[in-house]
Design a protein around this motif. Structure first.
Motif, PDB file in Angstrom:
ATOM      1  N   GLN A 162       0.834  -1.190   0.000  1.00 16.35           N
ATOM      2  CA  GLN A 162       0.000   0.000   0.000  1.00 16.35           C
ATOM      3  C   GLN A 162       0.877   1.252   0.000  1.00 16.35           C
ATOM      4  O   GLN A 162       1.852   1.339   0.744  1.00 16.35           O
ATOM      5  N   GLY A 163       0.539   2.199  -0.852  1.00 12.64           N
ATOM      6  CA  GLY A 163       1.310   3.435  -0.946  1.00 12.64           C
ATOM      7  C   GLY A 163       2.456   3.369  -1.940  1.00 12.64           C
ATOM      8  O   GLY A 163       3.148   4.356  -2.149  1.00 12.64           O
ATOM      9  N   THR A 164       2.677   2.215  -2.575  1.00 15.59           N
ATOM     10  CA  THR A 164       3.727   2.075  -3.569  1.00 15.59           C
ATOM     11  C   THR A 164       3.131   2.291  -4.952  1.00 15.59           C
ATOM     12  O   THR A 164       2.089   1.731  -5.278  1.00 15.59           O
ATOM     13  N   PHE A 165       3.792   3.108  -5.763  1.00 11.78           N
ATOM     14  CA  PHE A 165       3.349   3.388  -7.114  1.00 11.78           C
ATOM     15  C   PHE A 165       4.489   3.073  -8.069  1.00 11.78           C
ATOM     16  O   PHE A 165       5.647   3.382  -7.776  1.00 11.78           O
ATOM     17  N   LEU A 166       4.178   2.488  -9.194  1.00 12.17           N
ATOM     18  CA  LEU A 166       5.199   2.148 -10.178  1.00 12.17           C
ATOM     19  C   LEU A 166       5.109   3.071 -11.380  1.00 12.17           C
ATOM     20  O   LEU A 166       4.025   3.506 -11.768  1.00 12.17           O
ATOM     21  N   ARG A 167       6.278   3.316 -11.964  1.00 11.16           N
ATOM     22  CA  ARG A 167       6.366   4.087 -13.200  1.00 11.16           C
ATOM     23  C   ARG A 167       7.286   3.330 -14.147  1.00 11.16           C
ATOM     24  O   ARG A 167       8.086   2.498 -13.727  1.00 11.16           O
ATOM     25  N   ASP A 168       7.202   3.658 -15.422  1.00 10.73           N
ATOM     26  CA  ASP A 168       8.060   3.036 -16.423  1.00 10.73           C
ATOM     27  C   ASP A 168       9.527   3.152 -16.016  1.00 10.73           C
ATOM     28  O   ASP A 168       9.957   4.196 -15.526  1.00 10.73           O
ATOM     29  N   ASN A 169      10.265   2.077 -16.216  1.00  4.96           N
ATOM     30  CA  ASN A 169      11.705   1.977 -15.959  1.00  4.96           C
ATOM     31  C   ASN A 169      12.102   1.935 -14.489  1.00  4.96           C
ATOM     32  O   ASN A 169      13.291   1.977 -14.179  1.00  4.96           O
ATOM     33  N   ASP A 170      11.144   1.848 -13.562  1.00  5.77           N
ATOM     34  CA  ASP A 170      11.497   1.637 -12.161  1.00  5.77           C
ATOM     35  C   ASP A 170      12.128   0.256 -12.016  1.00  5.77           C
ATOM     36  O   ASP A 170      11.745  -0.693 -12.705  1.00  5.77           O
ATOM     37  N   LYS A 171      13.092   0.133 -11.113  1.00  2.00           N
ATOM     38  CA  LYS A 171      13.727  -1.149 -10.834  1.00  2.00           C
ATOM     39  C   LYS A 171      12.997  -1.767  -9.644  1.00  2.00           C
ATOM     40  O   LYS A 171      12.783  -1.105  -8.628  1.00  2.00           O
ATOM     41  N   ALA A 199      12.887   5.217 -11.403  1.00  2.00           N
ATOM     42  CA  ALA A 199      13.517   5.521 -12.689  1.00  2.00           C
ATOM     43  C   ALA A 199      14.175   6.896 -12.652  1.00  2.00           C
ATOM     44  O   ALA A 199      15.242   7.087 -13.235  1.00  2.00           O
ATOM     45  N   SER A 200      13.555   7.841 -11.950  1.00  4.85           N
ATOM     46  CA  SER A 200      14.110   9.197 -11.876  1.00  4.85           C
ATOM     47  C   SER A 200      15.438   9.241 -11.115  1.00  4.85           C
ATOM     48  O   SER A 200      16.211  10.179 -11.278  1.00  4.85           O
ATOM     49  N   ASP A 201      15.707   8.222 -10.307  1.00  2.00           N
ATOM     50  CA  ASP A 201      16.954   8.161  -9.543  1.00  2.00           C
ATOM     51  C   ASP A 201      18.014   7.300 -10.220  1.00  2.00           C
ATOM     52  O   ASP A 201      19.153   7.258  -9.760  1.00  2.00           O
ATOM     53  N   ARG A 202      17.635   6.622 -11.299  1.00  2.00           N
ATOM     54  CA  ARG A 202      18.574   5.710 -11.953  1.00  2.00           C
ATOM     55  C   ARG A 202      19.527   6.471 -12.860  1.00  2.00           C
ATOM     56  O   ARG A 202      19.122   7.265 -13.688  1.00  2.00           O
ATOM     57  N   SER A 203      20.808   6.202 -12.707  1.00  2.00           N
ATOM     58  CA  SER A 203      21.818   6.862 -13.535  1.00  2.00           C
ATOM     59  C   SER A 203      22.214   5.989 -14.725  1.00  2.00           C
ATOM     60  O   SER A 203      22.925   6.448 -15.613  1.00  2.00           O
ATOM     61  N   PRO A 248      19.558   5.817 -20.416  1.00  2.00           N
ATOM     62  CA  PRO A 248      19.867   6.890 -21.366  1.00  2.00           C
ATOM     63  C   PRO A 248      18.948   8.083 -21.116  1.00  2.00           C
ATOM     64  O   PRO A 248      17.846   7.932 -20.591  1.00  2.00           O
ATOM     65  N   ALA A 249      19.369   9.270 -21.497  1.00  2.00           N
ATOM     66  CA  ALA A 249      18.612  10.501 -21.230  1.00  2.00           C
ATOM     67  C   ALA A 249      17.198  10.439 -21.769  1.00  2.00           C
ATOM     68  O   ALA A 249      16.270  10.922 -21.136  1.00  2.00           O
ATOM     69  N   GLU A 250      16.984   9.823 -22.955  1.00  2.00           N
ATOM     70  CA  GLU A 250      15.638   9.782 -23.527  1.00  2.00           C
ATOM     71  C   GLU A 250      14.692   8.882 -22.738  1.00  2.00           C
ATOM     72  O   GLU A 250      13.488   8.989 -22.859  1.00  2.00           O
ATOM     73  N   GLU A 251      15.213   7.992 -21.911  1.00  2.00           N
ATOM     74  CA  GLU A 251      14.366   7.125 -21.104  1.00  2.00           C
ATOM     75  C   GLU A 251      14.162   7.662 -19.691  1.00  2.00           C
ATOM     76  O   GLU A 251      13.358   7.138 -18.942  1.00  2.00           O
ATOM     77  N   GLN A 252      14.891   8.719 -19.335  1.00  2.00           N
ATOM     78  CA  GLN A 252      14.726   9.320 -18.016  1.00  2.00           C
ATOM     79  C   GLN A 252      13.375  10.008 -17.965  1.00  2.00           C
ATOM     80  O   GLN A 252      13.022  10.749 -18.876  1.00  2.00           O
ATOM     81  N   PRO A 253      12.600   9.793 -16.916  1.00  2.00           N
ATOM     82  CA  PRO A 253      11.328  10.496 -16.798  1.00  2.00           C
ATOM     83  C   PRO A 253      11.562  11.981 -16.556  1.00  2.00           C
ATOM     84  O   PRO A 253      12.575  12.375 -15.992  1.00  2.00           O
ATOM     85  N   VAL A 254      10.637  12.795 -16.996  1.00  2.00           N
ATOM     86  CA  VAL A 254      10.730  14.233 -16.783  1.00  2.00           C
ATOM     87  C   VAL A 254      10.331  14.519 -15.346  1.00  2.00           C
ATOM     88  O   VAL A 254       9.268  14.111 -14.889  1.00  2.00           O
ATOM     89  N   LYS A 255      11.213  15.220 -14.629  1.00  2.00           N
ATOM     90  CA  LYS A 255      10.920  15.549 -13.234  1.00  2.00           C
ATOM     91  C   LYS A 255      10.029  16.781 -13.191  1.00  2.00           C
ATOM     92  O   LYS A 255      10.231  17.733 -13.936  1.00  2.00           O
ATOM     93  N   LYS A 256       9.056  16.740 -12.300  1.00  2.00           N
ATOM     94  CA  LYS A 256       8.181  17.888 -12.119  1.00  2.00           C
ATOM     95  C   LYS A 256       8.917  18.922 -11.284  1.00  2.00           C
ATOM     96  O   LYS A 256       9.735  18.590 -10.437  1.00  2.00           O
ATOM     97  N   GLU A 257       8.581  20.199 -11.514  1.00  2.00           N
ATOM     98  CA  GLU A 257       9.257  21.272 -10.785  1.00  2.00           C
ATOM     99  C   GLU A 257       8.939  21.244  -9.309  1.00  2.00           C
ATOM    100  O   GLU A 257       9.787  21.437  -8.480  1.00  2.00           O
ATOM    101  N   SER A 258       7.674  21.006  -8.979  1.00  2.00           N
ATOM    102  CA  SER A 258       7.299  20.958  -7.572  1.00  2.00           C
ATOM    103  C   SER A 258       6.824  19.552  -7.244  1.00  2.00           C
ATOM    104  O   SER A 258       6.121  18.938  -8.030  1.00  2.00           O
ATOM    105  N   PRO A 259       7.216  19.029  -6.089  1.00  3.10           N
ATOM    106  CA  PRO A 259       6.778  17.679  -5.738  1.00  3.10           C
ATOM    107  C   PRO A 259       5.270  17.645  -5.550  1.00  3.10           C
ATOM    108  O   PRO A 259       4.690  18.532  -4.943  1.00  3.10           O
TER     109      PRO A 259
END
Length: 118
Positions: free
Chosen positions: A34-43, A66-70, A73-84
């Motif tokens: 509960q409270g876990t959400f998945l997004r594309d490319n999450d490990k 995925a947003s924390d994965r280094s 490639p840049a094109e697969e990195q999710p776009v970070k929102k400006e405000s959480p």
């Protein structure tokens, strides 16, 4: 087993995980804590079992967003929102069509009420 989220539709509550064994596993939101959400490319890590329609992932744990994965490639990195923003629960889409139809009917009524010049 570990894998990567191929895609996950949060509104519908399901998606697929590509396992380290090369197989794709169906994942349903009920397999997440509960409270876990998945997004594309999450490990993720998960247990695999055979479902009615094929392999599925259960006991899914998010290892790295995925947003924390280094290693992506840049094109697969999710776009970070400006405000959480807070995570949103699945929401039913509302149709705007009835409101538009009502507006069209009101305009038609207005046209009929105007006096016609002779």
């Amino acid at each position: 087993m570990e894998g990567t989220v191929k895609f996950f539709n949060r509104r519908k509550g399901f998606g697929f995980v590509s396992g380290e064994d090369g197989k794709d596993y169906f994942v349903h939101f009920t397999a997440l804590k509960q409270g876990t959400f998945l997004r594309d490319n999450d490990k993720v890590s998960f247990d695999a079992e055979e479902g009615e329609k094929g392999p599925k992932a259960i006991n899914v744990t998010l290892l790295e967003k995925a947003s924390d994965r280094s290693d992506l490639p840049a094109e697969e990195q999710p776009v970070k929102k400006e405000s959480p923003a807070k995570e949103e629960a699945p929401v039913e889409e509302e149709s705007e069509e009835p409101a538009e139809e009502e507006a069209d009917e009101e305009e038609a009524d207005e046209d009929e009420e105007e006096p016609k010049e002779e």
